[in-house]
Write an enzyme that holds these catalytic residues in place. Structure first.
Site, mmCIF file in Angstrom:
data_model
loop_
_atom_site.group_PDB
_atom_site.id
_atom_site.type_symbol
_atom_site.label_atom_id
_atom_site.label_comp_id
_atom_site.label_asym_id
_atom_site.label_seq_id
_atom_site.Cartn_x
_atom_site.Cartn_y
_atom_site.Cartn_z
ATOM 1 N N LYS A 52 -4.598 -2.798 5.809
ATOM 2 C CA LYS A 52 -3.631 -3.807 6.197
ATOM 3 C C LYS A 52 -2.950 -4.417 4.976
ATOM 4 C CE LYS A 52 -6.828 -5.443 9.744
ATOM 5 N NZ LYS A 52 -7.695 -6.591 10.116
ATOM 6 N N GLY A 53 -3.613 -4.276 3.811
ATOM 7 C CA GLY A 53 -3.210 -5.039 2.634
ATOM 8 C C GLY A 53 -1.781 -4.827 2.161
ATOM 9 N N ASP A 109 -1.317 -1.632 -1.798
ATOM 10 C CA ASP A 109 -1.342 -2.991 -2.348
ATOM 11 C C ASP A 109 -1.927 -3.020 -3.756
ATOM 12 O OD1 ASP A 109 -3.901 -2.304 -1.527
ATOM 13 O OD2 ASP A 109 -4.176 -4.009 -0.185
ATOM 14 N N ASP A 112 -7.431 0.390 -7.498
ATOM 15 C CA ASP A 112 -8.647 -0.128 -8.116
ATOM 16 C C ASP A 112 -9.447 1.058 -8.679
ATOM 17 O OD1 ASP A 112 -10.577 -2.127 -8.684
ATOM 18 O OD2 ASP A 112 -11.587 -1.819 -6.787
ATOM 19 N N VAL A 162 -8.475 -10.390 -6.502
ATOM 20 C CA VAL A 162 -7.258 -11.128 -6.158
ATOM 21 C C VAL A 162 -7.037 -11.165 -4.647
ATOM 22 C CG1 VAL A 162 -6.072 -10.722 -8.352
ATOM 23 C CG2 VAL A 162 -5.842 -9.054 -6.513
ATOM 24 N N ASP A 168 -6.816 -9.746 1.210
ATOM 25 C CA ASP A 168 -7.694 -10.724 1.851
ATOM 26 C C ASP A 168 -9.019 -10.901 1.120
ATOM 27 O OD1 ASP A 168 -8.809 -8.152 2.560
ATOM 28 O OD2 ASP A 168 -10.022 -9.203 4.040
#
Ligand code: 5GP
Length: 184
Positions: A52-53, A109, A112, A162, A168
């Site tokens: 969803k990010g 988004d 990582d 973050v 989220d």
């Protein structure tokens, strides 16, 4: 008076330190959109949003791209995330359209460890996409476990957790218009 959602308290959250302001995000996304518009001139790319990010980033980025494009959405979940990450990724909502012959722009988004995107790139290749590029709003290069290099990157950030602008913490903070770091 009915109480309004997203009260001022949430937007100026005292538990958060602002890392990237809403203005900085919008300016950079405008630049990224212009770059993609130039690079894909004459083509009709398919933007795929990783739910969803990436949903806020996707909606602003697509408005900054002046091309005849199409969009689709995919949702994944990873097993053993965090310290015990296995690198195994599972698709929980698949694409609506086939990828064959398409120029794909994967919209993420945050990059990582790279496990999610490396899985998705391999998966999309096997479905016959003509080309696949990665656009990520945020990048934590220090955290990489597998080699993934974004083709377009908004901001390189330090190794901090973050939130905001789609990201989220236990489903909270996604609606913030900026990127923040949760204070210890
Ligand atoms: P990767 O597979 O590259 O390790 O994971 C990428 C995903 O991990 C992102 O799409 C996001 O869901 C999550 N993630 C990684 N770092 C952060 C972070 O700092 N904050 C939040 N909220 N999610 C993160």
């Amino acid at each position: 008076m009915p109480s309004t959602p997203n009260s001022t308290t949430e937007f100026n959250n005292p538990t958060l330190e602002i890392l990237i302001t809403a203005g900085q995000l919008q300016k950079r996304i405008g630049e990224m959109g212009a770059e993609i518009t130039r690079d894909y001139a004459g083509r009709r790319p398919e933007l795929i949003c990783v739910l969803k990010g990436a949903v806020l980033f996707m909606s602003d980025l697509m408005r900054a791209i002046d091309l005849n494009l199409s969009i689709d959405f995919i949702a994944v979940s990873s097993y053993g995330k965090g310290k015990n990450s296995t690198g195994e990724v599972r698709i929980v909502k698949d694409l609506d359209e086939p990828l064959e012959g398409r120029d794909i722009i994967l919209v993420e988004d945050i990059l990582d460890t790279g496990l999610t995107l490396s899985y998705l790139v391999n998966n999309f290749r096997s479905r016959g996409a003509t080309s696949i590029r990665i656009v990520t709003l945020l990048n934590k290069p220090e955290r990489r476990k597998v080699e993934v290099t974004p083709d377009y990157c908004g901001f390189n950030i330090p190794d901090k957790f973050v939130v905001g602008y789609g990201l989220d913490y236990a489903e909270r903070y996604r609606n913030l218009p900026y990127i923040g770091v949760v204070k210890e």
